[in-house]
Scaffold this motif. Structure first.
Motif, PDB file in Angstrom:
ATOM      1  N   ASP A   1       0.789  -1.211  -0.007  1.00  0.00           N
ATOM      2  CA  ASP A   1      -0.064  -0.006  -0.125  1.00  0.00           C
ATOM      3  C   ASP A   1       0.812   1.240   0.082  1.00  0.00           C
ATOM      4  N   GLY A   2       0.528   1.947  -1.041  1.00  0.00           N
ATOM      5  CA  GLY A   2       1.328   3.214  -1.101  1.00  0.00           C
ATOM      6  C   GLY A   2       2.644   3.311  -2.025  1.00  0.00           C
ATOM      7  N   ASN A   3       3.002   2.175  -2.497  1.00  0.00           N
ATOM      8  CA  ASN A   3       4.299   1.991  -3.169  1.00  0.00           C
ATOM      9  C   ASN A   3       4.126   2.393  -4.693  1.00  0.00           C
ATOM     10  N   TYR A   4       5.108   3.132  -5.398  1.00  0.00           N
ATOM     11  CA  TYR A   4       4.841   3.294  -6.731  1.00  0.00           C
ATOM     12  C   TYR A   4       6.085   3.478  -7.444  1.00  0.00           C
ATOM     13  N   ASN A   5       6.033   3.643  -8.746  1.00  0.00           N
ATOM     14  CA  ASN A   5       7.301   3.782  -9.625  1.00  0.00           C
ATOM     15  C   ASN A   5       6.981   5.198 -10.381  1.00  0.00           C
ATOM     16  N   VAL A   6       8.131   5.895 -10.405  1.00  0.00           N
ATOM     17  CA  VAL A   6       8.165   7.275 -10.973  1.00  0.00           C
ATOM     18  C   VAL A   6       8.595   6.885 -12.694  1.00  0.00           C
ATOM     19  N   LEU A   7       8.132   8.052 -13.182  1.00  0.00           N
ATOM     20  CA  LEU A   7       8.312   7.905 -14.768  1.00  0.00           C
ATOM     21  C   LEU A   7       9.690   7.747 -15.067  1.00  0.00           C
ATOM     22  N   HIS A   8      10.003   6.838 -15.800  1.00  0.00           N
ATOM     23  CA  HIS A   8      11.360   6.476 -16.350  1.00  0.00           C
ATOM     24  C   HIS A   8      11.421   5.471 -17.457  1.00  0.00           C
ATOM     25  N   ASN A   9      12.496   5.397 -18.114  1.00  0.00           N
ATOM     26  CA  ASN A   9      12.766   4.402 -19.185  1.00  0.00           C
ATOM     27  C   ASN A   9      13.967   3.539 -18.813  1.00  0.00           C
TER      28      ASN A   9
END
Length: 222
Positions: free
Chosen positions: A118-126
């Motif tokens: 809960d609450g974890n995510y991934n930022v914009l990237h390549n």
């Protein structure tokens, strides 16, 4: 091979970007085994838990990128699925007139496991310095229906200027959103920017991410 498509009336749809979005059948046993293996790795290496943003991850747990060296048979099974997916994507380069040709690939794989709670995510990237990248969903968790974008995978239009001047009736610059399911594989060009919305819900959203670098791409006449 340009992924262009004639639309009729002298119009060509161009700048196509291929994304494999495949739901593999009959993978419940595979996913159960992968889940246990990944949780065991987390227990053995709690130090890999993310504090703040490391790489693209904001929170959660991420293994070392040595997953293909893990000895469990389910890892070998997963690699065969990814290899099949790579074959689908690689054959796009042959075009409709080259589907009877043979291709030979020499891929180098890198992979790692991710656990988002809960609450974890991934930022914009390549994923620079690779050719193809992707994810395989081992477990989609139990997302909270009050958060429709919980853990959703989002691709951004690679044409930087596409949304600079909206054109009436068109949605250039839109985002392509994928709502994950267990057994789903996404594969895409490594330069394609993407992100993951914060996971909101119970349980774990468990993903294996991978990069592919092709040392060789050969085409043989039938």
């Amino acid at each position: 091979m340009l992924l262009d498509m004639p639309m009729g009336n002298d119009v060509v749809l161009t700048y196509g970007t291929p994304i494999l979005q495949r739901r593999w059948p009959d993978v419940a046993a595979l996913n159960a085994a992968l889940r246990q293996t990944i949780l065991a790795q987390e227990r053995a290496h709690p130090e890999f838990g993310q504090q703040g943003i490391k790489s693209s991850s904001a929170g959660g747990w991420q293994s070392d990128p040595d997953l293909w060296n893990w000895p469990q048979p389910e890892i070998k099974h997963l690699r065969s699925l990814i290899t099949d997916g790579l074959g689908i994507m690689a054959r796009l380069a042959l075009g409709p007139d080259g589907q009877n040709k043979r291709i030979r690939l020499e891929p180098e794989f890198t992979a790692w496991a991710n656990i988002n709670r809960d609450g974890n995510y991934n930022v914009l990237h390549n994923h620079p310095n690779n050719h193809w990248s992707g994810v395989y969903y081992v477990d989609a968790g139990q997302p909270d229906p009050a958060h429709p974008l919980s853990g959703a995978f989002e691709f951004h239009d690679p044409r930087a200027a596409a949304a600079a001047m909206p054109i009436p009736g068109f949605d250039f610059g839109h985002k392509h959103v994928v709502r994950p399911e267990a057994g789903m594989m996404l594969m895409f060009p490594s330069w394609h920017q993407h992100m993951v919305h914060p996971y909101r819900g119970r349980g774990e959203r468990m993903v294996i991410a991978f990069n592919i670098h092709l040392r060789q791409f050969q085409v043989f006449e039938p």
